[in-house]
Scaffold this motif. Structure first.
Motif, mmCIF file in Angstrom:
data_model
loop_
_atom_site.group_PDB
_atom_site.id
_atom_site.type_symbol
_atom_site.label_atom_id
_atom_site.label_comp_id
_atom_site.label_asym_id
_atom_site.label_seq_id
_atom_site.Cartn_x
_atom_site.Cartn_y
_atom_site.Cartn_z
ATOM 1 N N VAL A 180 65.200 32.223 118.818
ATOM 2 C CA VAL A 180 65.848 30.913 118.967
ATOM 3 C C VAL A 180 66.959 30.770 117.933
ATOM 4 O O VAL A 180 66.788 31.132 116.767
ATOM 5 C CB VAL A 180 64.809 29.776 118.771
ATOM 6 C CG1 VAL A 180 65.470 28.422 118.866
ATOM 7 C CG2 VAL A 180 63.684 29.910 119.790
ATOM 8 N N LYS A 181 68.108 30.222 118.360
ATOM 9 C CA LYS A 181 69.199 29.916 117.433
ATOM 10 C C LYS A 181 68.935 28.535 116.831
ATOM 11 O O LYS A 181 69.396 27.520 117.349
ATOM 12 C CB LYS A 181 70.537 29.962 118.157
ATOM 13 C CG LYS A 181 70.984 31.365 118.526
ATOM 14 C CD LYS A 181 72.302 31.373 119.282
ATOM 15 C CE LYS A 181 73.407 30.855 118.396
ATOM 16 N NZ LYS A 181 74.729 30.916 119.049
ATOM 17 N N VAL A 182 68.188 28.511 115.735
ATOM 18 C CA VAL A 182 67.760 27.270 115.100
ATOM 19 C C VAL A 182 68.956 26.422 114.687
ATOM 20 O O VAL A 182 68.908 25.188 114.747
ATOM 21 C CB VAL A 182 66.845 27.577 113.890
ATOM 22 C CG1 VAL A 182 66.480 26.320 113.144
ATOM 23 C CG2 VAL A 182 65.600 28.322 114.356
ATOM 24 N N GLU A 183 70.040 27.061 114.302
ATOM 25 C CA GLU A 183 71.221 26.316 113.845
ATOM 26 C C GLU A 183 71.811 25.424 114.935
ATOM 27 O O GLU A 183 72.586 24.505 114.653
ATOM 28 C CB GLU A 183 72.294 27.268 113.285
ATOM 29 C CG GLU A 183 72.852 28.268 114.273
ATOM 30 C CD GLU A 183 72.050 29.561 114.396
ATOM 31 O OE1 GLU A 183 72.556 30.477 115.054
ATOM 32 O OE2 GLU A 183 70.933 29.660 113.860
ATOM 33 N N ASP A 184 71.453 25.644 116.188
ATOM 34 C CA ASP A 184 71.956 24.830 117.298
ATOM 35 C C ASP A 184 71.236 23.487 117.431
ATOM 36 O O ASP A 184 71.622 22.664 118.264
ATOM 37 C CB ASP A 184 71.824 25.581 118.628
ATOM 38 C CG ASP A 184 72.764 26.767 118.729
ATOM 39 O OD1 ASP A 184 73.679 26.897 117.887
ATOM 40 O OD2 ASP A 184 72.579 27.573 119.660
ATOM 41 N N TYR A 185 70.205 23.241 116.639
ATOM 42 C CA TYR A 185 69.394 22.037 116.777
ATOM 43 C C TYR A 185 69.582 21.098 115.596
ATOM 44 O O TYR A 185 69.637 21.530 114.443
ATOM 45 C CB TYR A 185 67.915 22.406 116.931
ATOM 46 C CG TYR A 185 67.680 23.142 118.225
ATOM 47 C CD1 TYR A 185 67.383 22.454 119.389
ATOM 48 C CD2 TYR A 185 67.831 24.525 118.286
ATOM 49 C CE1 TYR A 185 67.218 23.120 120.592
ATOM 50 C CE2 TYR A 185 67.663 25.210 119.486
ATOM 51 C CZ TYR A 185 67.368 24.492 120.630
ATOM 52 O OH TYR A 185 67.211 25.161 121.823
ATOM 53 N N ASP A 186 69.697 19.809 115.909
ATOM 54 C CA ASP A 186 69.887 18.779 114.888
ATOM 55 C C ASP A 186 68.551 18.311 114.315
ATOM 56 O O ASP A 186 68.436 18.073 113.115
ATOM 57 C CB ASP A 186 70.601 17.565 115.499
ATOM 58 C CG ASP A 186 71.879 17.962 116.210
ATOM 59 O OD1 ASP A 186 72.807 18.401 115.526
ATOM 60 O OD2 ASP A 186 71.920 17.871 117.456
ATOM 61 N N ASN A 187 67.581 18.140 115.192
ATOM 62 C CA ASN A 187 66.258 17.645 114.805
ATOM 63 C C ASN A 187 65.225 18.728 115.030
ATOM 64 O O ASN A 187 65.224 19.371 116.076
ATOM 65 C CB ASN A 187 65.867 16.427 115.652
ATOM 66 C CG ASN A 187 66.809 15.271 115.456
ATOM 67 O OD1 ASN A 187 67.111 14.895 114.338
ATOM 68 N ND2 ASN A 187 67.280 14.694 116.561
ATOM 69 N N ILE A 188 64.351 18.880 114.060
ATOM 70 C CA ILE A 188 63.283 19.869 114.197
ATOM 71 C C ILE A 188 61.953 19.186 113.919
ATOM 72 O O ILE A 188 61.774 18.535 112.886
ATOM 73 C CB ILE A 188 63.492 21.061 113.251
ATOM 74 C CG1 ILE A 188 64.807 21.757 113.611
ATOM 75 C CG2 ILE A 188 62.306 22.030 113.332
ATOM 76 C CD1 ILE A 188 65.184 22.922 112.765
#
Length: 169
Positions: A40-48
């Motif tokens: 998963v490209k975590v950097e593409d997500y604002d909220n985790i």
């Protein structure tokens, strides 16, 4: 804003609650087991949202390791544990998770849900000698039995409402 739910599970509790949260989120979203996060490209997500199971009063090791890879993200947590919701241990787990989520990130909020204790964990505790802090006692067995029906539908609804109110604005 895009939301990523990353969960770790040992009994299935955390996975099932995270799946219910996933269903109610209206934003672009993804859900993944922490063991598959490398895909998963975590950097593409604002909220985790980090879904974890409680281990020794805090997040499980895999969740902590994943959290350490994050920087400047909006972090929420969903934790499951077998302790009673009115216990000091419950409060300690919340504070420990909050502290971990605040390091290098923007901690927003978290929720703990009561969950059954896995048979594997019960078997481990049954091997502890008498007098061990996590050894089997009649009180501990009663807590296991009380937790055995959780998460239940009320727990699921609580999690759905909590994250709907935070992320579906």
């Amino acid at each position: 804003m895009k939301t990523l739910i990353v969960y770790s599970t040992i009994s299935g509790n955390t996975k099932s609650v995270c799946e219910r949260i996933y269903r109610v989120l209206k934003s672009e979203k993804k859900i993944v087991n922490v063991k598959d996060i490398k895909n998963v490209k975590v950097e593409d997500y604002d909220n985790i949202i980090i879904g974890f199971w409680c281990d020794k009063g805090t997040m499980d090791k895999d969740s902590i390791e994943f959290l350490k890879t994050l920087n400047n993200k909006n972090i929420y947590f969903l934790g499951t544990l077998g302790a009673r919701p009115d216990s000091e241990h419950w409060n300690d787990v919340f504070e420990n998770a909050k502290k971990l989520c605040s390091e290098n990130n923007n901690f927003k909020d978290g929720l703990l849900i009561w969950g059954r204790i896995s048979k594997e964990m019960q078997d481990i505790m049954k091997k502890f000698p008498a007098g061990h802090p996590h050894g089997v006692t009649p009180e501990r067995i009663a807590r296991w039995e009380a937790a055995s029906t959780h998460p239940d539908e009320d727990d699921f609804k609580k999690a759905e409402e909590f994250f709907t109110n935070l992320l579906n604005k």
